[in-house]
Design a protein around this motif. Structure first.
Motif, short mmCIF file in Angstrom:
data_model
loop_
_atom_site.label_atom_id
_atom_site.label_comp_id
_atom_site.label_asym_id
_atom_site.label_seq_id
_atom_site.Cartn_x
_atom_site.Cartn_y
_atom_site.Cartn_z
N SER A 156 0.81 -1.23 0.00
CA SER A 156 0.00 0.00 0.00
C SER A 156 0.84 1.27 0.00
O SER A 156 0.28 2.36 -0.12
CB SER A 156 -0.95 0.02 1.20
OG SER A 156 -0.24 0.09 2.42
N SER A 431 -0.07 -2.36 -9.12
CA SER A 431 -0.33 -3.59 -8.37
C SER A 431 0.82 -3.83 -7.40
O SER A 431 1.94 -3.38 -7.61
CB SER A 431 -0.47 -4.78 -9.32
OG SER A 431 0.72 -4.97 -10.09
N SER A 456 -2.48 -6.55 -3.99
CA SER A 456 -3.22 -5.30 -4.02
C SER A 456 -3.20 -4.73 -5.42
O SER A 456 -2.31 -5.05 -6.22
CB SER A 456 -2.61 -4.26 -3.06
OG SER A 456 -1.36 -3.79 -3.54
N ARG A 457 -4.19 -3.90 -5.71
CA ARG A 457 -4.17 -3.11 -6.92
C ARG A 457 -4.88 -1.80 -6.60
O ARG A 457 -5.78 -1.74 -5.78
CB ARG A 457 -4.82 -3.85 -8.08
CG ARG A 457 -6.34 -3.91 -8.03
CD ARG A 457 -6.94 -2.92 -9.03
NE ARG A 457 -8.38 -2.93 -9.03
CZ ARG A 457 -9.10 -1.96 -8.50
NH1 ARG A 457 -8.54 -0.99 -7.83
NH2 ARG A 457 -10.41 -1.99 -8.60
N ASP A 478 -8.77 4.01 -5.20
CA ASP A 478 -9.58 2.81 -5.04
C ASP A 478 -8.63 1.64 -4.88
O ASP A 478 -8.00 1.19 -5.84
CB ASP A 478 -10.48 2.62 -6.28
CG ASP A 478 -11.42 1.43 -6.15
OD1 ASP A 478 -11.02 0.40 -5.60
OD2 ASP A 478 -12.58 1.54 -6.61
N ASN A 479 -8.48 1.16 -3.65
CA ASN A 479 -7.57 0.06 -3.34
C ASN A 479 -8.35 -1.24 -3.20
O ASN A 479 -9.36 -1.28 -2.48
CB ASN A 479 -6.82 0.33 -2.02
CG ASN A 479 -5.80 1.43 -2.13
OD1 ASN A 479 -5.42 1.81 -3.24
ND2 ASN A 479 -5.35 1.95 -1.01
N ARG A 480 -7.88 -2.29 -3.82
CA ARG A 480 -8.46 -3.62 -3.67
C ARG A 480 -7.37 -4.57 -3.17
O ARG A 480 -6.35 -4.76 -3.83
CB ARG A 480 -9.02 -4.13 -5.00
CG ARG A 480 -10.03 -3.18 -5.67
CD ARG A 480 -11.35 -3.14 -4.95
NE ARG A 480 -12.26 -2.17 -5.54
CZ ARG A 480 -13.18 -2.50 -6.45
NH1 ARG A 480 -13.28 -3.75 -6.87
NH2 ARG A 480 -13.99 -1.56 -6.93
N SER A 482 -6.51 -8.50 -1.87
CA SER A 482 -7.01 -9.87 -2.00
C SER A 482 -6.00 -10.87 -1.46
O SER A 482 -4.83 -10.54 -1.25
CB SER A 482 -7.34 -10.18 -3.47
OG SER A 482 -6.18 -10.06 -4.28
N ARG A 499 -10.91 -10.46 1.40
CA ARG A 499 -10.83 -9.43 0.37
C ARG A 499 -11.34 -8.14 0.98
O ARG A 499 -12.38 -8.13 1.63
CB ARG A 499 -11.67 -9.81 -0.86
CG ARG A 499 -11.23 -11.08 -1.55
CD ARG A 499 -12.17 -11.41 -2.70
NE ARG A 499 -12.10 -10.38 -3.74
CZ ARG A 499 -11.26 -10.42 -4.78
NH1 ARG A 499 -10.40 -11.43 -4.88
NH2 ARG A 499 -11.25 -9.48 -5.69
N THR A 501 -11.84 -3.81 0.25
CA THR A 501 -11.81 -2.65 -0.65
C THR A 501 -11.79 -1.38 0.18
O THR A 501 -12.59 -1.23 1.10
CB THR A 501 -13.05 -2.64 -1.57
OG1 THR A 501 -13.06 -3.82 -2.37
CG2 THR A 501 -13.03 -1.43 -2.48
N ARG A 503 -11.74 2.73 -0.48
CA ARG A 503 -11.79 3.89 -1.38
C ARG A 503 -11.66 5.14 -0.53
O ARG A 503 -12.06 5.16 0.63
CB ARG A 503 -13.08 3.91 -2.16
CG ARG A 503 -13.31 2.70 -3.05
CD ARG A 503 -14.59 2.87 -3.85
NE ARG A 503 -14.81 1.73 -4.75
CZ ARG A 503 -15.55 0.67 -4.43
NH1 ARG A 503 -16.12 0.62 -3.24
NH2 ARG A 503 -15.69 -0.33 -5.29
N SER A 530 -15.08 -4.32 4.32
CA SER A 530 -14.28 -5.41 4.86
C SER A 530 -15.19 -6.41 5.55
O SER A 530 -16.20 -6.02 6.16
CB SER A 530 -13.25 -4.88 5.87
OG SER A 530 -12.62 -5.93 6.57
#
Length: 632
Positions: A156, A431, A456-457, A478-480, A482, A499, A501, A503, A530
């Motif tokens: 991150s 990523s 992450s992406r 916008d962080n995802r 996994s 997973r 998310t 934002r 979450s």
């Protein structure tokens, strides 16, 4: 581990195996380089990009010194998108989150040398109480995944702590002494000799928190040595660092001074040895090869007393002693051909972790493990400035762990500034990944050797506007995340399953109203999706600051910091919501002469008793006075 704490994992997992009962379930102050580093050769490390495609947020030494804080946490907490606080009192370690990520999702570098500790139960987080702010030249922060540049751990973001540099053609002898109203005290000293082609700096610092925090304390010592020399057309650097601390605090999740039933405290200590060498072609050449070698060794040990049962299960007493040795070699070549700058290179990372400890269930259960890991990497990056105000960049990296996973990561960005008077708009995608920590892989009770890397992406877009007297920056992200590692009670092991998310929007602004008054502000807003509440992640936080110079030798400064409510948990209470808070500081600096400066800071002006964690009140009102003599 991810989105958990050590005590909660132990309570939810290890106790279950032994039939224990359970009654219920980052102000972003982008500043110029410090005076020291501005007069030396080009920086020997990169934080955001090897090709200059992105500039990280930078905290200058002056802004850090103005806070007169015992650790870097207060300065980091002023950066938009960053949450940085003491985990459980001044002696209880640190919690640093970038854009809502876990502390172990941030790669921490000291002059480009990675220092995340993969053996600890926090899954690889770094304890910022080890580093004395007095010896820091600047702190650079990259908000967003940077694995395409740095590989694992930059899930991150990246925090790069740049230590002080010697000035060229100058002799400096300087020192600082700090005294607080509760016996808090510290001091530092440096001796530096510069010459036309380089310089040598030696420095040392020490700190004792005294009685500033009734529930915890910390003592710290540090020494650095840095040599820079230009040889032919190359800049060579040698660096050595030694840091040590000893601390005492109520255990995390115990309920702290307010709620802990067992009043025994955790005691621990840590040391960090670090050495690095680099050779880099001086700026201006068409081809600029670079070679850097580094070695580090970290040791930490702790004895944590048992936590009595409450809403959550009791936690047994724990002892642990960790040791991590790391060697890293990085070689690359950067070339500039007109509007194109490109870099290609490779890296070798060798890590060896050892842990020995016990958990006391009435009988001691060993938790020892040993893990070695070697990673080979190849990377490439390019930045193109074709004109009309456009900048295009792309980066890719391949990391291969011996007898382990192979991971590709990438990053791409575009920015456009139509004219020098207009804002720059930008968008980027990246990523990231994080290899499982040695603790997650090797703990004999809950570890699993087959864990996959966490991923992450991020998509990000925003605008920045920098002029002579003002600076504005706003970004949406916008962080995802996994494959996050969590405990599965059915298999009684750590598994990849969560997973998350996150934002948010972050903004920062700085305004100079002439030579006497500067204003700045920062704000962060998060929206988190979450499966379980994420602790210590307020949905919004920010600050407003000023620096006023009424007279030539006098400067006054002040800050108002605030954050919203956030979820937290402790054994006595279970899951709770901690109310938001606001805190104000005031400071003053008097330059008696060019070589003597006296500073004073009144921290927590309103004597707020808000809590940084359940049962752990923040430090009360206190006065800090600092005398600085000679060089900064």
């Amino acid at each position: 581990m991810t989105f958990t704490t050590r005590a909660s994992v132990v309570a939810a997992t290890l106790l279950a195996a032994f039939s224990a009962s359970a009654p219920g379930a980052a102000h972003a102050q982008t500043a110029p380089e410090s005076e020291d580093s501005a007069q030396t050769a080009a920086p020997i490390v990169v934080t955001a990009s090897r090709t200059g495609a992105a500039a990280p947020a930078t905290l200058s030494a002056e802004s850090i010194a103005r806070l007169q804080a015992p650790t870097l946490l207060d300065a980091l907490n002023d950066v938009a998108g960053v949450r940085a606080v003491s985990a459980n009192g001044i002696g209880g370690g640190s919690f640093v989150s970038i854009r809502g990520g876990e502390p172990n999702f941030t790669l921490v570098l000291i002059d480009g040398i990675r220092v995340n500790n993969a053996t600890n139960s926090q899954g690889g987080a770094f304890d910022f109480t080890l580093i004395d702010p007095a010896l820091v030249g600047a702190v650079e922060l990259e908000r967003g995944p940077a694995s395409a540049v740095h590989g694992s751990d930059a899930l991150s973001g990246v925090i790069n702590i740049r230590l002080r540099d010697p000035q060229r053609n100058a002799t400096q002898i300087g020192g600082r002494a700090m005294l607080g109203s509760d016996g808090e005290r510290g001091g530092s000293g440096t001796v530096a000799q510069g010459w036309g082609s380089g310089g040598l700096l030696l420095g040392a610092a020490a700190y004792d928190s005294g009685a500033a925090d009734a529930g915890s304390d910390v003592q710290r010592g540090q020494g650095i040595a840095r040599l820079r020399q230009r040889i032919g057309g190359y800049d060579a650097t040698l660096l050595g660092l030694y840091a040590t601390n000893a601390h005492r605090a109520f255990p995390q999740d115990s309920g702290g001074p307010r709620l802990a039933v067992n009043r025994a405290q955790e005691t621990g200590s840590g040391t960090l040895w670090m050495a690095g060498a680099s050779v880099r072609r001086a700026p201006g050449a068409t081809l600029r090869p670079n070679l850097s070698l580094s070695w580090s060794q970290q040791e930490d040990q702790a004895a944590t007393p048992a936590i009595a049962p409450g809403v959550l299960s009791a936690v047994p007493a724990i002892t642990v002693r960790n040791r991590l040795s790391r060697v890293e070699a990085i070689a690359d070549v950067t070339a500039t051909f007109g509007p194109l700058t490109a870099t290609a290179g490779g890296a070798l990372l060798d890590e060896r972790g050892r842990s020995a400890g016990t958990i006391d269930f009435g009988f001691r259960v060993p938790t020892d493990f040993r893990i070695d890991r070697r990673t080979l990497s190849g990377f490439a990056e390019a930045t193109l400035r074709p004109g009309l105000g456009f900048t295009l960049s792309a980066a890719g990296r391949y990391d291969a762990v011996r007898a382990g996973p192979r991971v590709w990561t990438g990053r791409g960005a575009v920015s456009w500034q139509p004219t020098a008077r207009l804002p720059t708009v930008f968008a980027r995608y990246g990523s990231g990944f994080k290899l499982p920590s040695f603790y997650a892989l090797g703990n004999p009770l809950i570890g699993r050797a087959t864990l996959r890397p966490e991923r992450s992406r991020v998509w990000e877009a925003g605008a920045a506007w920098t002029r002579t007297r003002y600076r504005l920056h706003v970004a949406y992200f916008d962080n995802r995340f996994s494959d996050l590692i969590d405990f599965d009670p059915l298999s009684f092991a750590l598994v990849n399953r969560d997973r998350v998310t996150i934002r948010g929007v972050e903004g920062e602004a700085a305004l100079s109203l002439g030579p006497r008054l500067d204003l700045s502000a920062a704000v962060t807003r998060l929206h988190i999706a979450s499966p379980t509440p994420l602790r210590n992640r307020p949905d919004w936080q920010g600050n407003v600051q000023f620096v006023w110079r009424p007279l030539a030798r006098i400067a006054l400064n002040g800050a108002l910091r605030f954050n919203g409510d956030y979820a937290d948990s402790a054994v006595p209470t279970g899951l709770v919501v901690t109310p938001g808070r606001a805190q104000a500081d005031l400071g003053a600096r008097w330059s008696a002469t060019e070589q003597v400066t006296v500073s004073a800071a009144l921290r927590n002006l309103a004597d707020s008793r808000a809590e940084t964690a359940v049962g752990f009140p923040e430090l009360g009102r206190r006065l800090l006075v600092t005398l600085a003599v000679g060089g900064r």
